[in-house]
Structures are given as structure tokens and as C-alpha cells.
Design a protein around this motif. Structure first.
Motif, PDB file in Angstrom:
ATOM      1  N   TYR A 195       6.025  -2.585   4.387  1.00  0.00           N
ATOM      2  CA  TYR A 195       5.833  -1.987   3.072  1.00  0.00           C
ATOM      3  C   TYR A 195       6.571  -0.660   3.021  1.00  0.00           C
ATOM      4  O   TYR A 195       6.565   0.097   3.990  1.00  0.00           O
ATOM      5  CB  TYR A 195       4.341  -1.733   2.797  1.00  0.00           C
ATOM      6  N   SER A 196       7.178  -0.391   1.879  1.00  0.00           N
ATOM      7  CA  SER A 196       7.785   0.922   1.657  1.00  0.00           C
ATOM      8  C   SER A 196       6.696   1.869   1.177  1.00  0.00           C
ATOM      9  O   SER A 196       5.985   1.574   0.214  1.00  0.00           O
ATOM     10  CB  SER A 196       8.884   0.833   0.601  1.00  0.00           C
ATOM     11  N   ILE A 197       6.557   2.974   1.872  1.00  0.00           N
ATOM     12  CA  ILE A 197       5.556   3.979   1.533  1.00  0.00           C
ATOM     13  C   ILE A 197       6.216   5.033   0.641  1.00  0.00           C
ATOM     14  O   ILE A 197       7.280   5.549   0.978  1.00  0.00           O
ATOM     15  CB  ILE A 197       5.014   4.661   2.803  1.00  0.00           C
ATOM     16  N   THR A 198       5.600   5.320  -0.479  1.00  0.00           N
ATOM     17  CA  THR A 198       6.051   6.409  -1.350  1.00  0.00           C
ATOM     18  C   THR A 198       4.825   7.182  -1.814  1.00  0.00           C
ATOM     19  O   THR A 198       3.692   6.778  -1.558  1.00  0.00           O
ATOM     20  CB  THR A 198       6.826   5.880  -2.576  1.00  0.00           C
ATOM     21  N   LYS A 199       5.046   8.281  -2.485  1.00  0.00           N
ATOM     22  CA  LYS A 199       3.918   9.111  -2.926  1.00  0.00           C
ATOM     23  C   LYS A 199       3.040   8.349  -3.923  1.00  0.00           C
ATOM     24  O   LYS A 199       3.464   7.382  -4.541  1.00  0.00           O
ATOM     25  CB  LYS A 199       4.424  10.410  -3.541  1.00  0.00           C
ATOM     26  N   ASP A 200       1.814   8.799  -4.016  1.00  0.00           N
ATOM     27  CA  ASP A 200       0.829   8.256  -4.957  1.00  0.00           C
ATOM     28  C   ASP A 200       0.508   6.784  -4.697  1.00  0.00           C
ATOM     29  O   ASP A 200       0.406   5.980  -5.615  1.00  0.00           O
ATOM     30  CB  ASP A 200       1.295   8.449  -6.409  1.00  0.00           C
ATOM     31  N   GLN A 201       0.324   6.429  -3.429  1.00  0.00           N
ATOM     32  CA  GLN A 201      -0.087   5.078  -3.060  1.00  0.00           C
ATOM     33  C   GLN A 201      -1.379   5.136  -2.259  1.00  0.00           C
ATOM     34  O   GLN A 201      -1.705   6.159  -1.655  1.00  0.00           O
ATOM     35  CB  GLN A 201       0.978   4.385  -2.209  1.00  0.00           C
ATOM     36  N   MET A 202      -2.096   4.000  -2.247  1.00  0.00           N
ATOM     37  CA  MET A 202      -3.308   3.881  -1.463  1.00  0.00           C
ATOM     38  C   MET A 202      -3.328   2.500  -0.807  1.00  0.00           C
ATOM     39  O   MET A 202      -2.963   1.511  -1.435  1.00  0.00           O
ATOM     40  CB  MET A 202      -4.543   4.043  -2.353  1.00  0.00           C
ATOM     41  N   TYR A 203      -3.731   2.449   0.458  1.00  0.00           N
ATOM     42  CA  TYR A 203      -3.839   1.201   1.206  1.00  0.00           C
ATOM     43  C   TYR A 203      -5.240   1.114   1.795  1.00  0.00           C
ATOM     44  O   TYR A 203      -5.750   2.094   2.332  1.00  0.00           O
ATOM     45  CB  TYR A 203      -2.817   1.151   2.352  1.00  0.00           C
ATOM     46  N   PHE A 204      -5.846  -0.044   1.691  1.00  0.00           N
ATOM     47  CA  PHE A 204      -7.154  -0.287   2.299  1.00  0.00           C
ATOM     48  C   PHE A 204      -6.973  -1.384   3.334  1.00  0.00           C
ATOM     49  O   PHE A 204      -6.579  -2.495   2.996  1.00  0.00           O
ATOM     50  CB  PHE A 204      -8.182  -0.704   1.246  1.00  0.00           C
ATOM     51  N   LEU A 205      -7.225  -1.071   4.593  1.00  0.00           N
ATOM     52  CA  LEU A 205      -7.059  -2.024   5.687  1.00  0.00           C
ATOM     53  C   LEU A 205      -8.432  -2.417   6.217  1.00  0.00           C
ATOM     54  O   LEU A 205      -9.297  -1.560   6.412  1.00  0.00           O
ATOM     55  CB  LEU A 205      -6.224  -1.411   6.817  1.00  0.00           C
ATOM     56  N   SER A 206      -8.599  -3.694   6.474  1.00  0.00           N
ATOM     57  CA  SER A 206      -9.865  -4.173   7.023  1.00  0.00           C
ATOM     58  C   SER A 206      -9.693  -4.474   8.514  1.00  0.00           C
ATOM     59  O   SER A 206      -8.568  -4.574   9.006  1.00  0.00           O
ATOM     60  CB  SER A 206     -10.321  -5.420   6.269  1.00  0.00           C
ATOM     61  N   PRO A 207     -10.800  -4.606   9.243  1.00  0.00           N
ATOM     62  CA  PRO A 207     -10.716  -4.900  10.674  1.00  0.00           C
ATOM     63  C   PRO A 207      -9.945  -6.187  10.923  1.00  0.00           C
ATOM     64  O   PRO A 207      -9.912  -7.099  10.098  1.00  0.00           O
ATOM     65  CB  PRO A 207     -12.173  -5.062  11.099  1.00  0.00           C
ATOM     66  N   ALA A 208      -9.344  -6.265  12.101  1.00  0.00           N
ATOM     67  CA  ALA A 208      -8.500  -7.398  12.458  1.00  0.00           C
ATOM     68  C   ALA A 208      -9.278  -8.689  12.582  1.00  0.00           C
ATOM     69  O   ALA A 208      -8.787  -9.752  12.235  1.00  0.00           O
ATOM     70  CB  ALA A 208      -7.782  -7.099  13.780  1.00  0.00           C
ATOM     71  N   HIS A 209     -10.510  -8.615  13.072  1.00  0.00           N
ATOM     72  CA  HIS A 209     -11.294  -9.818  13.323  1.00  0.00           C
ATOM     73  C   HIS A 209     -12.693  -9.640  12.731  1.00  0.00           C
ATOM     74  O   HIS A 209     -13.254  -8.555  12.777  1.00  0.00           O
ATOM     75  CB  HIS A 209     -11.423 -10.082  14.825  1.00  0.00           C
ATOM     76  N   ALA A 210     -13.256 -10.701  12.244  1.00  0.00           N
ATOM     77  CA  ALA A 210     -14.574 -10.646  11.614  1.00  0.00           C
ATOM     78  C   ALA A 210     -15.708 -10.356  12.603  1.00  0.00           C
ATOM     79  O   ALA A 210     -16.777  -9.967  12.209  1.00  0.00           O
ATOM     80  CB  ALA A 210     -14.850 -11.961  10.898  1.00  0.00           C
ATOM     81  N   ASP A 211     -15.465 -10.514  13.899  1.00  0.00           N
ATOM     82  CA  ASP A 211     -16.553 -10.331  14.879  1.00  0.00           C
ATOM     83  C   ASP A 211     -16.710  -8.888  15.344  1.00  0.00           C
ATOM     84  O   ASP A 211     -17.449  -8.614  16.273  1.00  0.00           O
ATOM     85  CB  ASP A 211     -16.371 -11.262  16.063  1.00  0.00           C
TER      86      ASP A 211
END
Length: 85
Positions: free
Chosen positions: A68-84
């Protein structure tokens, strides 16, 4: 892709904290990440949720093995890699 994703190192929240912190969350500037977390510039997964807010600057970031190209005024929400986790 799933096979490679399963072989990535998994980072835990304690890796992002300074030694004095004991909270269930961590706030850190991206500029400090590479100083505090060794290997953060290499592909990895997380065992915790992460919110990235970009107010200024630019660059590239890989999320789920997609660039992904990162530029100003962005937001990213990352979740855990595994459900356990």
C-alpha cells in the motif's frame, strides 16, 4: 500466499512497549518503531490489533502481503494474524 503468511514471525504487543509501560495498549510514533522493534521493516504478523494513523509523510507498507502507498490523512486497522490469539 497462505503458506508464506503462516511462516512469518509474529510480533506481540510487548515488543512495541518501552520497559516501563504496563498498559494493555501502546502508542508509538512510526519514526520510533524501527528503533524500538527489531525486524519491523521485514514481513511479520501481529498477535494484537493495531491502528495506524498517518497525519503526514509518505512511504510504502505491506499489509497481508499486499503493498500500500502511505500518504497523509490515512488510517489502517490491522487485526491479529490468527484467530487463536
Amino acid at each position: 500466499m497462505e503458506t508464506l503468511k503462516n511462516k512469518l514471525p509474529i510480533f506481540c504487543l510487548n515488543m512495541y512497549r518501552s520497559s516501563r509501560e504496563n498498559e494493555p495498549f501502546c502508542v508509538i510514533r512510526l519514526e520510533e518503531l524501527s528503533k524500538r522493534v527489531k525486524g519491523v521493516e521485514q514481513p511479520h504478523s501481529h498477535s494484537f490489533y493495531m491502528l495506524i494513523i498517518v497525519l503526514k509523510g509518505s512511504g510504502k507498507h505491506f499489509i497481508d502481503l499486499h503493498k500500500y502507498s502511505i500518504t497523509k490523512d490515512q488510517m489502517y486497522f490491522l487485526s491479529p494474524a490468527h484467530a487463536d490469539f
